[in-house]
Design an enzyme around this catalytic site. Sequence first.
Site, PDB file in Angstrom:
ATOM      1  N   ALA A  71       0.861  -1.179   0.000  1.00 30.03           N
ATOM      2  CA  ALA A  71       0.000   0.000   0.000  1.00 30.03           C
ATOM      3  C   ALA A  71       0.893   1.224   0.000  1.00 30.03           C
ATOM      4  CB  ALA A  71      -0.929  -0.003   1.214  1.00 30.03           C
ATOM      5  N   GLU A 112       1.014   5.514   1.256  1.00 25.86           N
ATOM      6  CA  GLU A 112       0.412   6.468   2.173  1.00 25.86           C
ATOM      7  C   GLU A 112       0.193   7.851   1.592  1.00 25.86           C
ATOM      8  OE1 GLU A 112       4.960   6.868   2.977  1.00 25.86           O
ATOM      9  OE2 GLU A 112       3.549   5.284   2.419  1.00 25.86           O
ATOM     10  N   HIS A 133      -0.923   1.120   9.412  1.00 31.08           N
ATOM     11  CA  HIS A 133       0.397   1.595   9.010  1.00 31.08           C
ATOM     12  C   HIS A 133       0.289   2.784   8.072  1.00 31.08           C
ATOM     13  CE1 HIS A 133       4.718   0.996   7.958  1.00 31.08           C
ATOM     14  NE2 HIS A 133       4.320   1.498   6.799  1.00 31.08           N
ATOM     15  N   GLU A 134      -0.517   2.654   7.036  1.00 30.83           N
ATOM     16  CA  GLU A 134      -0.612   3.735   6.058  1.00 30.83           C
ATOM     17  C   GLU A 134      -1.276   4.969   6.661  1.00 30.83           C
ATOM     18  OE1 GLU A 134       1.208   3.248   3.627  1.00 30.83           O
ATOM     19  OE2 GLU A 134       1.354   1.074   3.795  1.00 30.83           O
TER      20      GLU A 134
END
Length: 880
Positions: free
Chosen positions: A268, A270, A303-304
């Site tokens: 992914a 961010e 996390h992102e």
Amino acid sequence: MRTNQPQTIYLSEYKVPAYLVDHVDLRFELFEDGARVHSTLSVRRNPESADSGAPLFLHGDSLKLESVALNGSALAAGDFEDRGDALIVPSVPAQFELQVVTWIEPQNNTRLEGLYKSSGMFCTQCEAEGFRCITFYPDRPDVMARFRTRIEADKGAYPVLLSNGNPVEQGELENGRHFVTWEDPFPKPAYLFALVAGDLVEKKDTFTTCSGRNIDLRMYVEPRNAQKCDFAMDALKRSMRWDEDVYGREYDLDIFMIVAVDDFNMGAMENKGLNIFNSSCVLASQDTATDATFQRIEAIVAHEYFHNWSGNRVTCRDWFQLSLKEGFTVFRDSQFSADMGSPTVKRIEDVTLLRTAQFAEDAGPMAHPVRPASYMEISNFYTLTIYEKGAEVVRMIHNLLGDELFRKGSDLYFERHDGQAVTTDDFVKAMEDASGRDLSQFRLWYEQAGTPVVSVEDDYDADKGVYGLTIRQNIPDTPGQTGKKPQHIPFAMGLLDSKGQPLPLNISAGEQDGPLERVLELTEAEHRFEFHGLAERPVPSLLRDFSAPVRVQYPWSREQLLFLMSHDPDGFNRWDAGQRLAVDVIQSLVGTPEQAEVEPRLADAYRKLLNDASLDQALVAKMLLLPSEAYLVELAEQADVPAIHAARERVLKHLAQELKDDLLACYQRNRDQGDYQLGPDAIARRSLCNTALGWLMSIDDERARELALEQSRSADNMTDRLGALRALVNSGFAADREQALESFYQRFSDDPQVVELWFSVQASSGQAGQLPHILQLLEHPAFDWKNPNKVRSVVGVFAGQNLAAFHNPDGSGYQFLAGQVCRLDDSNPQIASRLVTPLTRWRKFAPAYSSQMKAALEGIRDKDNLSRDLYEVVHKSLAG
């Protein structure tokens, strides 16, 4: 053979940018045969740069330049240089606007960097250096600008047009086209730019921040995935609340968006306000995602999102500082996952990855510090060292400072550097200033590569009641680094008496009520610690909760490990004792005759685990998993993989045979769970159930076969359905295997993420995953060379998880991987350079294997037009 070596970039040669960009105005005209990008840059000379007369240098990659204008006046051909990889304007004023128009072909972009198409939608991936594939730009993270982006496209084909920030304008255009303009009020580096255009379903929700602001939450997916968004949306809201509660970080835009994309090199990204996700990392439902997938999605969404502060609001000055954002954010998402589930199980999962894969990286040809000193291709440094070891470095700071001072340090870091591009030194300095601790020596964790080895010797003076520990540290040589200095290592430990009770750790003769656990701070090559007032020789519990990313060497006896398995109050060390015992037993059987005895106490220990209802069942589920072949290979001096595989299989089958009744009882006890739940207890029960089933099927137990077939038919969730499939595929029941695989595929052939699971089950199986079958999978209609997930699920899983088949003594596995890597290098160099990793460890293996692995690498080296990505990895692997 390629002879032109790519340029090496050095941290020591860093210079501030000669020019800064204050504002970027972008207009994208999207068409089926390409895209025209209009870029207007507001540029000024950097007052901090010593190069006052430097030309304007803009990075570019695979761009067709249509026009260049300075302050509205078109530049003649002699006024600029289009070098292909750069646009250079020799003479510019101190402040100006530059207009550039480029033409790109996203539909032909197989590298999946910059702007490309996936499943008919336009999408971007600009980290690390993808923005230069869109337009000419100073593509470096320390150039931060405010972006305004207008997207124009056919409304019927692309009704959804997205970019960073907040929407400020939209409208209709001629010929059925429309536009949307987005404005991001926060300055950002170009790697955080994002754009998506497609025919997507929008899922909406809201979140109210701690200050009372309402945030629009939106997920965009293809219509077929509309029912797989709820879990990720809930995970996002949990992440937002947790970041407010634990770090005091509130979201700053009006909208937060997530888009699911099938073709994506990473997990992914961010991008500010518009996170783009690999579909496999965000889409989930009970019918299509396993428990592990749900947990992974929760962690990646967190996390992102956490990057909004640790990465976006405060970003990295240069790519050598990559762990500044990634290591810190991995630590944060690990904390979050621990709070959402079992902290002990989360720690076990993190350390398993670290010791199996990151330690291997530290001991291999691509070993590098958490803050590298040089690189040829930055894409090769999105590594476990940057992410996982980087997170462990942050965790050690947390261990040394404690919760309160660490929070003060993070608050100071965010406040001091908001809107800046900074370094790992800036992060550590904030922690020092907030805590008053001197972390000068600790900075070596960022500078020195390699995994420290901590050797422990003990002695006991019965007359004085004194137990002594002599602890030494050593860091092995790695490429380019020798003679390393001692590091600052927090070493948590405890002592147990013969009944398993914790003992007070009195470090002086006069102390009587010392703590039951201490964090020893190792700063020298050798330390001596003494503990007083002990009536008997204790059993040491060392490196509790894996307080530092080091290898511990201590001569544990099997009796001590059995004792710690049953009594250690530290859950992680209880698991670790079981792993060490299993490793010792398996290693003792490598290369021995088939009739050699398996340590009988191992089965007794596992029986005790299976039948102790008082234990945390999530921990029991982890303790029942034998050490992986990859970990056993990592521990070996010169690995003979078939011999290691045979020894591990012998232990597995011995345990399954000895514990047959206990395993059946465990299965039956955990099978009937009622309605599907995602809580820790339900996940643990499913894990125990499927582990028991897998063990029983390893000995081709007829009763287990019936249970597996029934579970396959009646399962109401993907965890149990896949558990049954895996058990059947890894069994000797060939007809059942083929029937189960066919039935599974027919049911889920329309779901790409589930088909990837189906591929990986076969590619990882010693029964189904031999090379001839792998070659058949590559010809399967569902396989797609352009899709990284499909490639990873077959080629990556075969080489990385099916070790006995990959390391076939005839070398066919090595030649297979080399061939696929060369093929992929022509279309997607990032994926090629990551897939080649198993071959780069050729020195780790016995000569009969290493020589063939090296030959396969040399074949890749000799390929024409080798990419920079692959060139760096292969040449470093063969060096010396």
